[in-house]
Design an enzyme around this catalytic site. Structure first.
Site, PDB file in Angstrom:
ATOM      1  N   ARG A   1      -3.179  11.735   3.131  1.00 21.31           N
ATOM      2  CA  ARG A   1      -3.504  10.888   2.066  1.00 21.31           C
ATOM      3  C   ARG A   1      -3.669  11.758   0.651  1.00 21.31           C
ATOM      4  NH1 ARG A   1      -4.761   5.594   1.752  1.00 21.31           N
ATOM      5  NH2 ARG A   1      -4.604   6.209  -0.249  1.00 21.31           N
TER       6      ARG A   1
ATOM      7  N   HIS B   1       0.802  -1.242   0.223  1.00 21.25           N
ATOM      8  CA  HIS B   1       0.117  -0.037  -0.160  1.00 21.25           C
ATOM      9  C   HIS B   1       0.990   1.168  -0.079  1.00 21.25           C
ATOM     10  CE1 HIS B   1      -3.434   2.337   0.225  1.00 21.25           C
ATOM     11  NE2 HIS B   1      -3.858   2.155   1.509  1.00 21.25           N
TER      12      HIS B   1
HETATM   13  N1  NVA Z   1      -4.309  -4.005   5.421  1.00 23.63           N
HETATM   14  C1  NVA Z   1      -5.761  -3.271   5.099  1.00 23.63           C
HETATM   15  C2  NVA Z   1      -5.465  -1.904   4.879  1.00 23.63           C
HETATM   16  C3  NVA Z   1      -6.439  -1.292   4.416  1.00 23.63           C
HETATM   17  C4  NVA Z   1      -6.562   0.136   3.966  1.00 23.63           C
HETATM   18  C5  NVA Z   1      -6.283  -4.183   4.061  1.00 23.63           C
HETATM   19  O1  NVA Z   1      -5.726  -4.556   3.221  1.00 23.63           O
HETATM   20  O2  NVA Z   1      -7.639  -4.317   4.262  1.00 23.63           O
HETATM   21  N1   CP Z   2      -6.107   3.716   4.434  1.00 27.92           N
HETATM   22  C1   CP Z   2      -7.109   3.296   3.255  1.00 27.92           C
HETATM   23  O1   CP Z   2      -6.410   3.061   2.260  1.00 27.92           O
HETATM   24  O2   CP Z   2      -8.409   3.553   3.356  1.00 27.92           O
HETATM   25  P1   CP Z   2      -9.268   3.010   2.486  1.00 27.92           P
HETATM   26  O3   CP Z   2      -9.478   1.629   2.418  1.00 27.92           O
HETATM   27  O4   CP Z   2     -10.669   3.836   3.027  1.00 27.92           O
HETATM   28  O5   CP Z   2      -9.048   3.735   1.151  1.00 27.92           O
END
Ligand code: NVA
Ligand code: CP
Length: 302
Positions: A289, A130
């Site tokens: 973000r 991410h």
């Molecule tokens: N680790 C989490 C992050 C969400 C922003 C997921 O992948 O669901």
């Molecule tokens: N932190 C983040 O990516 O949040 P969302 O899943 O809401 O985009």
């Protein structure tokens, strides 16, 4: 010959100088430097194969604020979910728009989309990484502790997931020490861990208290990520004892802050007292973000 587009798929494939440039650009964005319409006439396709609040809204709002347009393509209404290939999707979208942000399950899908597209592709989260989030985290840390991420000590507590892997890449690129406390069987990606370990001081430790000792940043994430909902119960058992609570924060540096990419589950990976308490910066982190994605968009499609 046309030059290949530049993508933003992970931190590992960029030079540290470029990542520093993006953080510096983020600061200028946040200070209001790009109030005109630098992305006038530009369109971004946003493919979301998973849910999102922050990534989707910050990207769509960011494009609008920069004078461009973003369009949402969810699995409900695209041909991708009905089996159209990633390659065909990449080639077709490249004829219409100026860039693609994609949130997917498999990281390979995003890599393939970038390989087949003739426009920049941004990773808006995969099961593996991410990168936009960790850039916002680094920017939030810089706001708190100053410009140089190398001076940070970071503690990751909980699942060795996409965020943990992204912190490993960040540690490798910026050269800061990282301690991770993950339950056995839930460690980070072995290859990303190995690469980070060969470059920087990374340690897998046994307890959250050990990871947090002396840290400037204490950070965690949900125990079951998107796509792992069926494992929620088993994970609650495996992750018992990996909660960031007040006692864990007390082990950290007196100036330490708490970060979480959100969404959060209070009472699971973090107590309400920590995430809603004075050391939490989660809403600054969420705001950042927006500034980070605007910087990335300006750099890639501006
Ligand atoms: N680790 C989490 C992050 C969400 C922003 C997921 O992948 O669901
Ligand atoms: N932190 C983040 O990516 O949040 P969302 O899943 O809401 O985009």
């Amino acid at each position: 010959m046309a030059t290949s587009p530049r993508h933003f798929l992970d931190l590992a494939s960029h030079e540290t100088a470029y990542l520093r440039h993006l953080l510096e650009l983020t600061g200028r964005v946040k200070a209001g430097e790009f109030g005109g319409r630098p992305l006038e006439g530009r369109t971004l396709a946003m493919i979301f194969r998973k849910s999102s609040t922050r990534t989707r809204v910050s990207t769509e709002a960011g494009m609008a604020q920069l004078g461009g347009h973003a369009l949402m393509i969810s699995d409900r209404d695209s041909q991708m979910a009905r089996g159209e290939t990633v390659a065909d999707t990449a080639k077709v979208l490249s004829r219409y728009v100026d860039g693609i942000l994609i949130r997917a399950f498999g990281h390979d899908e995003v890599v393939e989309l970038a390989r087949e597209a003739s426009i920049p592709v941004i990773n808006g989260l995969t099961d593996l990484l991410h990168p936009c989030q960790v850039m916002a985290d680094l920017f939030t840390a810089a706001e708190e502790f100053g410009e140089d991420p190398a001076a940070l000590r970071v503690a990751w507590i909980g699942d060795g997931n996409n965020m943990a892997n992204s912190w490993l890449n960040a540690a490798r690129r910026f050269g800061f020490p990282l301690r991770l406390a993950c339950p056995p069987e839930y460690g980070p990606d072995p290859e990303i861990l190995c690469r980070a370990r060969s470059a920087v001081d990374v340690e897998l430790v046994r307890s959250p208290a050990e990871a947090a000792a002396g840290a400037h940043i204490v950070t965690t994430d949900v125990w079951a990520s998107m796509g792992q909902e069926d494992e929620q119960r088993a994970r609650e058992v495996a992750f018992a004892g990996y909660q960031v609570d007040e006692a864990v924060m007390d082990r950290a540096d007196p100036s330490a802050i708490f970060l979480h990419c959100l969404p959060a589950h209070r009472g699971e990976e973090v107590t309400a007292g920590v995430i809603d308490g004075p050391r939490s910066r989660v809403f600054d982190e969420a705001e950042n973000r927006l500034h980070v994605i605007k910087a990335i968009l300006l750099d890639l499609i501006g």
